[in-house]
Design a protein around this motif. Structure first.
Motif, PDB file in Angstrom:
ATOM      1  N   UNK A   1      -4.432   5.878   8.988  1.00 36.04           N
ATOM      2  CA  UNK A   1      -5.316   6.230  10.105  1.00 36.04           C
ATOM      3  C   UNK A   1      -6.173   7.443   9.783  1.00 36.04           C
ATOM      4  N   UNK A   2      -5.638   8.353   8.965  1.00 37.68           N
ATOM      5  CA  UNK A   2      -6.370   9.565   8.584  1.00 37.68           C
ATOM      6  C   UNK A   2      -7.369   9.295   7.456  1.00 37.68           C
ATOM      7  N   UNK A   3      -7.383   8.038   6.944  1.00 34.91           N
ATOM      8  CA  UNK A   3      -8.314   7.688   5.878  1.00 34.91           C
ATOM      9  C   UNK A   3      -7.944   8.271   4.533  1.00 34.91           C
ATOM     10  N   UNK A   4      -6.675   8.625   4.375  1.00 36.46           N
ATOM     11  CA  UNK A   4      -6.237   9.187   3.099  1.00 36.46           C
ATOM     12  C   UNK A   4      -6.087   8.052   2.078  1.00 36.46           C
ATOM     13  N   UNK A   5      -6.294   8.351   0.798  1.00 39.26           N
ATOM     14  CA  UNK A   5      -6.324   7.287  -0.210  1.00 39.26           C
ATOM     15  C   UNK A   5      -4.976   6.612  -0.435  1.00 39.26           C
ATOM     16  N   UNK A   6      -5.048   5.303  -0.667  1.00 37.68           N
ATOM     17  CA  UNK A   6      -3.868   4.493  -0.971  1.00 37.68           C
ATOM     18  C   UNK A   6      -4.220   3.530  -2.090  1.00 37.68           C
ATOM     19  N   UNK A   7      -3.174   3.027  -2.735  1.00 41.64           N
ATOM     20  CA  UNK A   7      -3.312   1.984  -3.745  1.00 41.64           C
ATOM     21  C   UNK A   7      -2.319   0.886  -3.408  1.00 41.64           C
ATOM     22  N   UNK A   8      -2.541  -0.297  -3.962  1.00 38.99           N
ATOM     23  CA  UNK A   8      -1.584  -1.395  -3.757  1.00 38.99           C
ATOM     24  C   UNK A   8      -1.157  -1.928  -5.116  1.00 38.99           C
ATOM     25  N   UNK A   9      -0.062  -2.676  -5.119  1.00 38.76           N
ATOM     26  CA  UNK A   9       0.437  -3.306  -6.331  1.00 38.76           C
ATOM     27  C   UNK A   9      -0.018  -4.753  -6.408  1.00 38.76           C
ATOM     28  N   UNK A  10      -0.725  -5.206  -5.393  1.00 33.33           N
ATOM     29  CA  UNK A  10      -1.033  -6.631  -5.283  1.00 33.33           C
ATOM     30  C   UNK A  10      -2.439  -6.974  -5.770  1.00 33.33           C
ATOM     31  N   UNK A  11      -3.265  -5.980  -6.022  1.00 28.28           N
ATOM     32  CA  UNK A  11      -4.647  -6.246  -6.362  1.00 28.28           C
ATOM     33  C   UNK A  11      -5.515  -6.401  -5.133  1.00 28.28           C
ATOM     34  N   UNK A  12      -4.894  -6.438  -3.955  1.00 24.82           N
ATOM     35  CA  UNK A  12      -5.635  -6.528  -2.700  1.00 24.82           C
ATOM     36  C   UNK A  12      -5.916  -5.127  -2.162  1.00 24.82           C
ATOM     37  N   UNK A  13      -6.749  -5.071  -1.134  1.00 27.58           N
ATOM     38  CA  UNK A  13      -7.007  -3.805  -0.445  1.00 27.58           C
ATOM     39  C   UNK A  13      -5.660  -3.270   0.071  1.00 27.58           C
ATOM     40  N   UNK A  14      -5.362  -1.983  -0.187  1.00 30.69           N
ATOM     41  CA  UNK A  14      -4.076  -1.464   0.277  1.00 30.69           C
ATOM     42  C   UNK A  14      -3.991  -1.470   1.796  1.00 30.69           C
ATOM     43  N   UNK A  15      -2.801  -1.784   2.289  1.00 30.37           N
ATOM     44  CA  UNK A  15      -2.563  -1.827   3.725  1.00 30.37           C
ATOM     45  C   UNK A  15      -1.160  -1.322   4.006  1.00 30.37           C
ATOM     46  N   UNK A  16      -0.889  -1.000   5.259  1.00 28.67           N
ATOM     47  CA  UNK A  16       0.442  -0.563   5.674  1.00 28.67           C
ATOM     48  C   UNK A  16       1.081  -1.677   6.468  1.00 28.67           C
ATOM     49  N   UNK A  17       2.226  -2.150   5.997  1.00 34.13           N
ATOM     50  CA  UNK A  17       2.952  -3.223   6.698  1.00 34.13           C
ATOM     51  C   UNK A  17       4.051  -2.628   7.549  1.00 34.13           C
TER      52      UNK A  17
ATOM     53  N   UNK B   1       0.818  -1.208   0.000  1.00 33.87           N
ATOM     54  CA  UNK B   1       0.000   0.000   0.000  1.00 33.87           C
ATOM     55  C   UNK B   1       0.848   1.251   0.000  1.00 33.87           C
ATOM     56  N   UNK B   2       0.499   2.199  -0.894  1.00 36.67           N
ATOM     57  CA  UNK B   2       1.230   3.452  -0.984  1.00 36.67           C
ATOM     58  C   UNK B   2       0.337   4.558  -1.514  1.00 36.67           C
ATOM     59  N   UNK B   3       0.843   5.768  -1.460  1.00 36.77           N
ATOM     60  CA  UNK B   3       0.130   6.921  -1.987  1.00 36.77           C
ATOM     61  C   UNK B   3       0.191   6.862  -3.507  1.00 36.77           C
ATOM     62  N   UNK B   4      -0.960   6.963  -4.160  1.00 35.89           N
ATOM     63  CA  UNK B   4      -1.008   6.944  -5.619  1.00 35.89           C
ATOM     64  C   UNK B   4      -0.188   8.108  -6.165  1.00 35.89           C
ATOM     65  N   UNK B   5       0.697   7.818  -7.100  1.00 38.11           N
ATOM     66  CA  UNK B   5       1.516   8.850  -7.717  1.00 38.11           C
ATOM     67  C   UNK B   5       2.825   9.126  -7.004  1.00 38.11           C
ATOM     68  N   UNK B   6       3.053   8.473  -5.862  1.00 37.83           N
ATOM     69  CA  UNK B   6       4.305   8.675  -5.129  1.00 37.83           C
ATOM     70  C   UNK B   6       5.476   8.083  -5.915  1.00 37.83           C
ATOM     71  N   UNK B   7       6.659   8.592  -5.643  1.00 40.11           N
ATOM     72  CA  UNK B   7       7.895   8.046  -6.192  1.00 40.11           C
ATOM     73  C   UNK B   7       8.445   7.079  -5.155  1.00 40.11           C
ATOM     74  N   UNK B   8       8.870   5.890  -5.598  1.00 43.39           N
ATOM     75  CA  UNK B   8       9.376   4.885  -4.662  1.00 43.39           C
ATOM     76  C   UNK B   8      10.866   4.690  -4.858  1.00 43.39           C
ATOM     77  N   UNK B   9      11.638   5.084  -3.839  1.00 41.04           N
ATOM     78  CA  UNK B   9      13.071   4.801  -3.804  1.00 41.04           C
ATOM     79  C   UNK B   9      13.385   4.347  -2.379  1.00 41.04           C
ATOM     80  N   UNK B  10      13.617   3.047  -2.177  1.00 40.10           N
ATOM     81  CA  UNK B  10      13.950   2.588  -0.823  1.00 40.10           C
ATOM     82  C   UNK B  10      15.141   3.358  -0.251  1.00 40.10           C
ATOM     83  N   UNK B  11      15.112   3.590   1.059  1.00 39.79           N
ATOM     84  CA  UNK B  11      16.132   4.401   1.718  1.00 39.79           C
ATOM     85  C   UNK B  11      17.548   3.979   1.343  1.00 39.79           C
ATOM     86  N   UNK B  12      17.828   2.673   1.325  1.00 38.99           N
ATOM     87  CA  UNK B  12      19.198   2.229   1.052  1.00 38.99           C
ATOM     88  C   UNK B  12      19.616   2.450  -0.404  1.00 38.99           C
TER      89      UNK B  12
END
Length: 108
Positions: A92-108, A30-41
């Motif tokens: 927690x704020x109910x802000x929109x998210x998307x997932x890459x898995x086809x499942x309901x987006x979640x925060x791990x 689960x992530x913010x739609x349109x976000x850029x993904x670059x892992x910290x490392x």
């Protein structure tokens, strides 16, 4: 001490450029739609993919990794804003998210 700007998720503009520095498995769940993904490392090798003229709202799961990433970006000439509480607070704020898995987006 850093003078890095920290904002709550409720203060992130709807058109903000968001940089997500979490790991791949966290992003896929689960992530913010349109976000850029670059892992910290990977940030030191990939920060050239980011626009130095854009304000970056940096997010992770809870705020620790994004704090480090934002401080690093600030030190390299970028304008970075740490999103306090991270994706946990975003969900927690109910802000929109998307997932890459086809499942309901979640925060791990």
């Amino acid at each position: 001490m850093s003078d890095l700007q920290n904002v709550p998720v409720t203060a992130v503009p709807s058109d903000a450029r968001i940089l997500d520095v979490r790991e791949d498995y966290e992003w896929e769940a689960g992530h913010v739609d349109g976000a850029v993904h670059i892992p910290l490392d990977q940030l030191p090798a990939r920060f050239g993919e980011l626009d130095p003229d854009e304000d970056l709202h940096v997010i992770c799961r809870a705020g620790g990794r994004s704090q480090r990433a934002a401080e690093w970006l600030e030190g390299n000439g970028y304008t970075a804003i740490n999103v306090s509480g991270g994706m946990g607070a975003w969900a927690d704020a109910g802000k929109p998210m998307v997932s890459e898995t086809g499942s309901e987006p979640t925060v791990l």
